[in-house]
Write an enzyme that holds these catalytic residues in place. Sequence first.
Site, PDB file in Angstrom:
ATOM      1  N   ARG A  65       0.838  -1.209   0.000  1.00  0.00           N
ATOM      2  CA  ARG A  65       0.000   0.000   0.000  1.00  0.00           C
ATOM      3  C   ARG A  65       0.872   1.259   0.000  1.00  0.00           C
ATOM      4  O   ARG A  65       0.534   2.248  -0.644  1.00  0.00           O
ATOM      5  CB  ARG A  65      -0.947  -0.018   1.200  1.00  0.00           C
ATOM      6  CG  ARG A  65      -1.884  -1.221   1.128  1.00  0.00           C
ATOM      7  CD  ARG A  65      -2.945  -1.166   2.161  1.00  0.00           C
ATOM      8  NE  ARG A  65      -3.740   0.047   2.016  1.00  0.00           N
ATOM      9  CZ  ARG A  65      -4.449   0.582   2.987  1.00  0.00           C
ATOM     10  NH1 ARG A  65      -4.455   0.046   4.172  1.00  0.00           N
ATOM     11  NH2 ARG A  65      -5.151   1.662   2.770  1.00  0.00           N
ATOM     12  N   GLN A  96     -10.071  11.215   6.791  1.00  0.00           N
ATOM     13  CA  GLN A  96     -10.113   9.769   7.062  1.00  0.00           C
ATOM     14  C   GLN A  96      -9.003   9.074   6.276  1.00  0.00           C
ATOM     15  O   GLN A  96      -8.799   7.886   6.425  1.00  0.00           O
ATOM     16  CB  GLN A  96     -11.465   9.194   6.628  1.00  0.00           C
ATOM     17  CG  GLN A  96     -12.637   9.760   7.398  1.00  0.00           C
ATOM     18  CD  GLN A  96     -13.949   9.463   6.690  1.00  0.00           C
ATOM     19  OE1 GLN A  96     -14.517   8.391   6.841  1.00  0.00           O
ATOM     20  NE2 GLN A  96     -14.446  10.403   5.921  1.00  0.00           N
ATOM     21  N   HIS A 114      -7.746   8.405  10.994  1.00  0.00           N
ATOM     22  CA  HIS A 114      -7.380   6.994  10.873  1.00  0.00           C
ATOM     23  C   HIS A 114      -5.877   6.777  10.791  1.00  0.00           C
ATOM     24  O   HIS A 114      -5.428   5.718  10.365  1.00  0.00           O
ATOM     25  CB  HIS A 114      -8.110   6.380   9.670  1.00  0.00           C
ATOM     26  CG  HIS A 114      -9.607   6.373   9.837  1.00  0.00           C
ATOM     27  ND1 HIS A 114     -10.490   6.283   8.795  1.00  0.00           N
ATOM     28  CD2 HIS A 114     -10.367   6.475  10.953  1.00  0.00           C
ATOM     29  CE1 HIS A 114     -11.747   6.321   9.264  1.00  0.00           C
ATOM     30  NE2 HIS A 114     -11.679   6.447  10.565  1.00  0.00           N
ATOM     31  N   GLU A 207     -21.580  10.860  -6.254  1.00  0.00           N
ATOM     32  CA  GLU A 207     -22.724   9.989  -5.926  1.00  0.00           C
ATOM     33  C   GLU A 207     -23.403  10.451  -4.635  1.00  0.00           C
ATOM     34  O   GLU A 207     -22.712  10.910  -3.727  1.00  0.00           O
ATOM     35  CB  GLU A 207     -22.232   8.556  -5.657  1.00  0.00           C
ATOM     36  CG  GLU A 207     -21.364   7.946  -6.728  1.00  0.00           C
ATOM     37  CD  GLU A 207     -22.163   7.542  -7.949  1.00  0.00           C
ATOM     38  OE1 GLU A 207     -23.382   7.311  -7.785  1.00  0.00           O
ATOM     39  OE2 GLU A 207     -21.584   7.483  -9.040  1.00  0.00           O
TER      40      GLU A 207
END
Length: 236
Positions: A65, A96, A114, A207
């Site tokens: 990652r 976040q 986070h 969205e």
Amino acid sequence: MTTDLRIKDFKRIVFFTGAGLSAESGIPTYRGQGGLWHEYDWETYACQKAFDRDPAAVWKFHNMRRAAVAACAPNQAHLAIARCEALLPDVTVVTQNIDGFHPLVGSRNLFELHGSLWRVRCDTCGAIKDNRDLPFEDLRCGKGWWRPDIVWFGDHLREDVIEGASKAISACDLLVSIGTSGVVYPAAQLPRLAQRAGAVTIEINPEPTPMSDAYEVCLRMGASEAMALLCQGLDV
Ligand code: NAD
């Protein structure tokens, strides 16, 4: 929907950001098409139990990652947010995201709910340090292990971080939420604090989300386009 609201007309501004902000940089979101958790099982790679079982395997996943983030760069929307902080007296970022793009472009008044992929901590001795090794391989810290300083499934958010973020959000007069699906708790409920305090609230997301009703204005467009609109009148 468009808007004639402009960031320069507010005094205390909070940007509340999620994975969609970095989607334009090429970092996949977690949910939706191509989302990370369709491909990898978080119980094997992203919880304390998995780390206790096999720290090397969990680090292999997080090194992957790190490499994926390092191959990307912050986009126009990250830059616009940092410019707002440089130009205006009271701007806070509550994110976040764990990719570290906000600090990379100069956001300083920042709450990383986070954590960050670019910090490690040892739960045995309590040490925390910045680290940008790629890959990170020096796994032992004295008697303990360095783990990524991020919030895994089942972890608690740091109290000082959630408190600082809640305070800033409760005191803002404008909250701009960018690219969050609004389903990860407790972070998802934070925009409600701004709504209750009477702040103007804007959602930027192509969205609709389960939190869309918390926003006065919903901009159904990508982060960079929406930030360019909201920043009109500022030299960003
Ligand atoms: P999410 O993946 O649940 O949702 C992303 C949202 O972004 C969706 O609602 C999507 O419609 C929207 N979006 C997609 N493209 C966009 C664009 N160009 N502009 C604006 N919005 C766009 O993300 P979340 O709500 O942040 O929650 C996911 C959790 O995943 C967080 O805890 C975060 O730590 C983590 N995460 C972080 C990263 C990162 O650091 N870049 C990436 C993936 C996931």
